[in-house]
Design a protein around this motif. Structure first.
Motif, PDB file in Angstrom:
ATOM      1  N   UNK A 236       0.840  -1.208   0.000  1.00  0.00           N
ATOM      2  CA  UNK A 236       0.000   0.000   0.000  1.00  0.00           C
ATOM      3  C   UNK A 236       0.877   1.262   0.000  1.00  0.00           C
ATOM      4  N   UNK A 237       1.950   1.210   0.783  1.00  0.00           N
ATOM      5  CA  UNK A 237       2.884   2.350   0.779  1.00  0.00           C
ATOM      6  C   UNK A 237       3.587   2.477  -0.567  1.00  0.00           C
ATOM      7  N   UNK A 238       4.038   1.332  -1.129  1.00  0.00           N
ATOM      8  CA  UNK A 238       4.802   1.386  -2.381  1.00  0.00           C
ATOM      9  C   UNK A 238       3.953   1.896  -3.544  1.00  0.00           C
ATOM     10  N   UNK A 239       2.630   1.667  -3.471  1.00  0.00           N
ATOM     11  CA  UNK A 239       1.734   2.043  -4.581  1.00  0.00           C
ATOM     12  C   UNK A 239       1.763   3.544  -4.853  1.00  0.00           C
ATOM     13  N   UNK A 240       2.032   4.339  -3.832  1.00  0.00           N
ATOM     14  CA  UNK A 240       2.060   5.801  -4.056  1.00  0.00           C
ATOM     15  C   UNK A 240       3.483   6.308  -4.331  1.00  0.00           C
ATOM     16  N   UNK A 241       4.356   5.358  -4.616  1.00  0.00           N
ATOM     17  CA  UNK A 241       5.732   5.669  -5.019  1.00  0.00           C
ATOM     18  C   UNK A 241       6.451   6.625  -4.055  1.00  0.00           C
ATOM     19  N   UNK A 242       6.628   6.187  -2.810  1.00  0.00           N
ATOM     20  CA  UNK A 242       7.334   7.041  -1.855  1.00  0.00           C
ATOM     21  C   UNK A 242       8.818   7.116  -2.187  1.00  0.00           C
ATOM     22  N   UNK A 243       9.433   8.204  -1.760  1.00  0.00           N
ATOM     23  CA  UNK A 243      10.898   8.283  -1.888  1.00  0.00           C
ATOM     24  C   UNK A 243      11.535   7.619  -0.667  1.00  0.00           C
ATOM     25  N   UNK A 244      10.838   7.730   0.466  1.00  0.00           N
ATOM     26  CA  UNK A 244      11.359   7.159   1.714  1.00  0.00           C
ATOM     27  C   UNK A 244      10.301   6.241   2.320  1.00  0.00           C
ATOM     28  N   UNK A 245      10.728   5.083   2.770  1.00  0.00           N
ATOM     29  CA  UNK A 245       9.816   4.175   3.475  1.00  0.00           C
ATOM     30  C   UNK A 245      10.323   4.039   4.912  1.00  0.00           C
ATOM     31  N   UNK A 246       9.488   4.510   5.862  1.00  0.00           N
ATOM     32  CA  UNK A 246       9.822   4.394   7.280  1.00  0.00           C
ATOM     33  C   UNK A 246       9.103   3.166   7.814  1.00  0.00           C
ATOM     34  N   UNK A 247       9.805   2.297   8.516  1.00  0.00           N
ATOM     35  CA  UNK A 247       9.153   1.086   9.036  1.00  0.00           C
ATOM     36  C   UNK A 247       9.472   0.936  10.521  1.00  0.00           C
ATOM     37  N   UNK A 248       8.415   0.958  11.314  1.00  0.00           N
ATOM     38  CA  UNK A 248       8.579   0.842  12.763  1.00  0.00           C
ATOM     39  C   UNK A 248       8.405  -0.627  13.150  1.00  0.00           C
TER      40      UNK A 248
END
Ligand SMILES: Nc1ncnc2c1ncn2[C@@H]1O[C@H](COP(=O)(O)OP(=O)(O)OP(=O)(O)O)[C@@H](O)[C@H]1O
Length: 261
Positions: free
Chosen positions: A163-175
């Motif tokens: 779901x996060x990747x679908x909006x093409x983020x530049x940064x992925x934060x994962x807690x």
């Protein structure tokens, strides 16, 4: 190592919940296309720090941020910042999957639809490629229109990443992306991070208490710890191999060695 480009520059960050100081004097560069791990004892402010990087922290109520957080040179705490855009570009995955009570497809399409209308065929393509990027396609391709809440915990977590990747983020934060997962499900999330690591268009920052995992999947590590006043500070930041083999600070050495052996 090739020349490093700073994606997020944090300068002298102090953070308060109500009037209580939680983080003090944090300065760190998060490098583009690299994986940065945040480690440290419980309660030292790792999650708080992560939420400061995309202003999710604003949702926590009475908070105060001092210092600067620059995302590709723009201070994200400026008034004119577009928060929806920022949180698409700097997307966050929480420890427990937080899927909507909707189908697998609709969960992944949700954020894309918020950005603007797209023809169905284009949306189908975006959803399929995000689920493939999250190494989940074979497991859900026949369940796209079933409730996402019927998936296993590990599949739900990978769907959150899709779901996060679908909006093409530049940064992925994962807690703590593997929080509460069994070893097999945890290893699948870890392999996914490994495969995303090959993408030059994505920068990742994750929190983990599993130091073995940190040594396997991160390029850089930041060690946080509370001081004698119970305020979180960054004790040391560096290349993961160095932090785990020859740290500069004795506090890092103590934390890392007691947990790795
Ligand atoms: N919404 C909140 N309001 C007030 N204090 C909070 C809030 N959330 C967290 N805190 C406090 O801030 C401090 C840092 O918490 P945080 O969750 O950032 O630590 P952490 O290092 O991520 O811990 P853990 O490893 O256990 O997840 C703790 O003392 C916590 O009690």
């Amino acid at each position: 190592m090739n020349k490093l480009i700073t994606a997020i520059k944090v300068k002298n960050l102090n953070f308060y919940y109500n009037t209580q100081k939680i983080l003090e004097g944090i300065s760190i560069d998060i490098y583009q296309s690299k994986v940065t791990a945040i480690i440290g004892p419980s309660g030292c402010g790792k999650t708080t720090f992560l939420k400061c990087l995309n202003r999710m922290i604003d949702l926590e109520g009475d908070v105060k941020v001092e210092g600067r957080v620059e995302f590709f040179n723009q201070n994200i705490y400026e008034r004119r910042i577009n928060l929806n855009r920022l949180r698409r570009q700097v997307s966050m995955v929480l420890p427990k999957p937080n899927l909507f009570p909707m189908s697998v497809y609709d969960n992944v399409a949700y954020g894309v639809k918020l950005v603007g209308w797209r023809p169905k065929t284009e949306l189908d393509g975006i959803v399929e490629s995000a689920i493939k990027d999250a190494d989940l396609w074979d497991e859900v391709k026949n369940k796209l229109y079933k409730s996402a809440l019927e998936l296993s915990g590990g599949q739900q977590q990978r769907l959150c990443i899709a779901r996060s990747l679908a909006v093409k983020p530049k940064i992925l934060l994962m807690d703590e992306p593997c929080f509460g997962l069994d070893p097999v499900a945890s290893m699948k999330v870890e392999s996914l991070i490994q495969s995303l690591r090959l993408r030059s268009d994505l920068t990742m920052v994750f929190i983990s208490h599993n130091l073995q995992q940190v040594t396997r999947i991160s390029d850089f590590t930041a060690f946080f710890q509370s001081n004698e006043n119970r305020i979180g500070q960054m004790v040391e930041f560096g290349i993961t191999k160095k932090i785990f083999s020859n740290p500069c600070d004795s506090r890092t050495r103590d934390y890392v060695l007691t947990r790795l052996n």
